[in-house]
Design a protein around this motif. Structure first.
Motif, PDB file in Angstrom:
ATOM      1  N   GLN A 289     -11.213   6.286  29.434  1.00  0.00           N
ATOM      2  CA  GLN A 289     -10.900   7.701  29.221  1.00  0.00           C
ATOM      3  C   GLN A 289      -9.401   7.975  29.304  1.00  0.00           C
ATOM      4  OE1 GLN A 289     -13.339   9.618  32.194  1.00  0.00           O
ATOM      5  NE2 GLN A 289     -15.232   8.952  31.204  1.00  0.00           N
TER       6      GLN A 289
ATOM      7  N   GLU B  96      -4.540   5.604  17.405  1.00  0.00           N
ATOM      8  CA  GLU B  96      -5.416   4.793  18.243  1.00  0.00           C
ATOM      9  C   GLU B  96      -4.733   3.495  18.661  1.00  0.00           C
ATOM     10  OE1 GLU B  96      -9.189   3.997  16.517  1.00  0.00           O
ATOM     11  OE2 GLU B  96      -9.801   6.103  16.454  1.00  0.00           O
TER      12      GLU B  96
ATOM     13  N   TRP C 215       3.125   1.302  23.352  1.00  0.00           N
ATOM     14  CA  TRP C 215       2.148   2.276  23.851  1.00  0.00           C
ATOM     15  C   TRP C 215       2.397   2.580  25.328  1.00  0.00           C
ATOM     16  CZ3 TRP C 215      -1.340   5.445  21.722  1.00  0.00           C
ATOM     17  CH2 TRP C 215      -1.654   5.242  20.373  1.00  0.00           C
TER      18      TRP C 215
ATOM     19  N   GLU D  89      -4.122   8.155  23.558  1.00  0.00           N
ATOM     20  CA  GLU D  89      -4.267   8.082  22.110  1.00  0.00           C
ATOM     21  C   GLU D  89      -4.254   9.479  21.484  1.00  0.00           C
ATOM     22  OE1 GLU D  89      -6.968   4.065  21.454  1.00  0.00           O
ATOM     23  OE2 GLU D  89      -7.968   5.910  22.051  1.00  0.00           O
ATOM     24  N   LYS D  90      -4.935  10.402  22.130  1.00  0.00           N
ATOM     25  CA  LYS D  90      -5.003  11.780  21.628  1.00  0.00           C
ATOM     26  C   LYS D  90      -3.618  12.424  21.639  1.00  0.00           C
ATOM     27  CE  LYS D  90      -7.579  16.098  22.242  1.00  0.00           C
ATOM     28  NZ  LYS D  90      -8.586  16.816  23.072  1.00  0.00           N
ATOM     29  N   ASN D  91      -2.869  12.197  22.718  1.00  0.00           N
ATOM     30  CA  ASN D  91      -1.533  12.781  22.828  1.00  0.00           C
ATOM     31  C   ASN D  91      -0.580  12.223  21.778  1.00  0.00           C
ATOM     32  OD1 ASN D  91      -2.216  14.412  24.988  1.00  0.00           O
ATOM     33  ND2 ASN D  91      -1.600  12.915  26.537  1.00  0.00           N
ATOM     34  N   ARG D  92      -0.747  10.953  21.454  1.00  0.00           N
ATOM     35  CA  ARG D  92       0.139  10.322  20.478  1.00  0.00           C
ATOM     36  C   ARG D  92      -0.348  10.524  19.046  1.00  0.00           C
ATOM     37  NH1 ARG D  92       2.602   4.136  20.860  1.00  0.00           N
ATOM     38  NH2 ARG D  92       4.022   4.315  19.064  1.00  0.00           N
ATOM     39  N   GLY D  93      -1.616  10.873  18.904  1.00  0.00           N
ATOM     40  CA  GLY D  93      -2.162  11.076  17.568  1.00  0.00           C
ATOM     41  C   GLY D  93      -2.421   9.782  16.825  1.00  0.00           C
TER      42      GLY D  93
ATOM     43  N   THR E  94      -7.920   6.825  26.115  1.00  0.00           N
ATOM     44  CA  THR E  94      -8.302   7.736  25.034  1.00  0.00           C
ATOM     45  C   THR E  94      -7.424   8.989  25.054  1.00  0.00           C
ATOM     46  OG1 THR E  94     -10.597   6.944  25.091  1.00  0.00           O
ATOM     47  CG2 THR E  94     -10.202   9.077  24.058  1.00  0.00           C
ATOM     48  N   ALA E  95      -7.098   9.472  26.258  1.00  0.00           N
ATOM     49  CA  ALA E  95      -6.232  10.655  26.393  1.00  0.00           C
ATOM     50  C   ALA E  95      -4.829  10.364  25.862  1.00  0.00           C
ATOM     51  CB  ALA E  95      -6.172  11.081  27.859  1.00  0.00           C
TER      52      ALA E  95
END
Length: 254
Positions: A82, A94, A40, A88-92, A85-86
């Motif tokens: 946050q 969690e 990650w 995680e969103k970019n990688r698609g 979380t960003a």
């Protein structure tokens, strides 16, 4: 005015000295490299390109929380969540909850082990104090399955060490990056420092022996602190790019 960590807390003593924080940093650098979720940190590209900066960032956030008022500490923790979380969103996907716990557990373990190497043994009450501070950080971040006290945490920490660490291509690459950014001599000092603070499981995976070349030097270093000459050793051993950040670690926040 309410602080996240009381002014008389041993946690402030631990995080108020640059050399103790550097040992925390050294231990985390070793364990980070073995964690099964280290990919990650490679996803953003920040870790391999600037491994020291990335680790200083993590340590810096922790230190800021320790010396902040409760409201500001909560805000820092929220920002930290946050940011993740960003990613995680970019990688698609969690980041696993156990991976968050692992980082939190590193801060607990190395806070205690670094202080005990450089200062003195902590009693059970002081260890509980350390645990409670980072437990509250974890609760604020919304982490699940956190033990409520230090004694309950010990077997959980051991289980995490057995389940979540492994040697991988990331381990090899990270240690290459550490050496590249530190230089051969400083890298050797890093390894010898890591031997003093990492748990047995980390030693086993990194093929560390139990003897550190720093062990006979530590009494001399401690004496240098008494006569205020430790700055000379730090200037020799620490990368110039990070001297400003390291010196700032000695500023005791009120």
């Amino acid at each position: 005015m309410q602080f996240f960590v009381e002014k008389k807390s041993v946690v402030r003593k631990i995080w108020g000295k640059s050399d103790t924080v550097l040992f925390i940093f050294a231990g985390a650098a070793a364990e980070f490299a073995l964690n099964k979720a280290v990919d990650w940190l490679y996803f953003t590209g920040k870790l391999p390109s600037d491994p020291l900066g990335r680790l200083f960032s993590t340590v810096g956030y922790a230190r800021k929380i320790v010396f902040s008022e409760t409201v500001d500490a909560h805000a820092s923790i929220d920002v930290m969540r946050q940011i993740h979380t960003a990613v995680e969103k970019n990688r698609g996907a969690e980041i696993p909850d156990w991976a968050y716990r692992d980082v939190l557990f590193m801060l607990i373990h190395y806070s205690i082990s670094a202080y005990e190497v450089l200062e003195e043994k902590l009693n059970e009450e002081e260890k509980e104090e350390v645990y409670n501070v980072f437990y509250r950080v974890g609760v604020r971040m919304g982490l699940k399955e956190l033990p409520t006290n230090y004694i309950e945490w010990l077997p959980v920490r051991q289980a995490h060490l057995m389940q979540d660490l492994r040697e991988s291509e990331y381990t090899t690459d990270l240690f290459k990056q550490y050496k590249k950014h530190l230089g051969a001599i400083r890298f050797k000092v890093l390894i010898e420092g890591q031997k003093l603070v990492v748990p047995d499981r980390v030693k086993e995976l990194l093929l560390f022996n139990d003897f550190s070349l720093l062990t006979p030097i530590l009494p001399i270093y401690k004496m240098s602190r008494v006569i205020k000459m430790d700055w000379l050793l730090k200037n020799i051993l620490l990368p110039s790019n990070y001297k400003k950040q390291i010196n700032e670690l000695d500023v005791h926040s009120s």
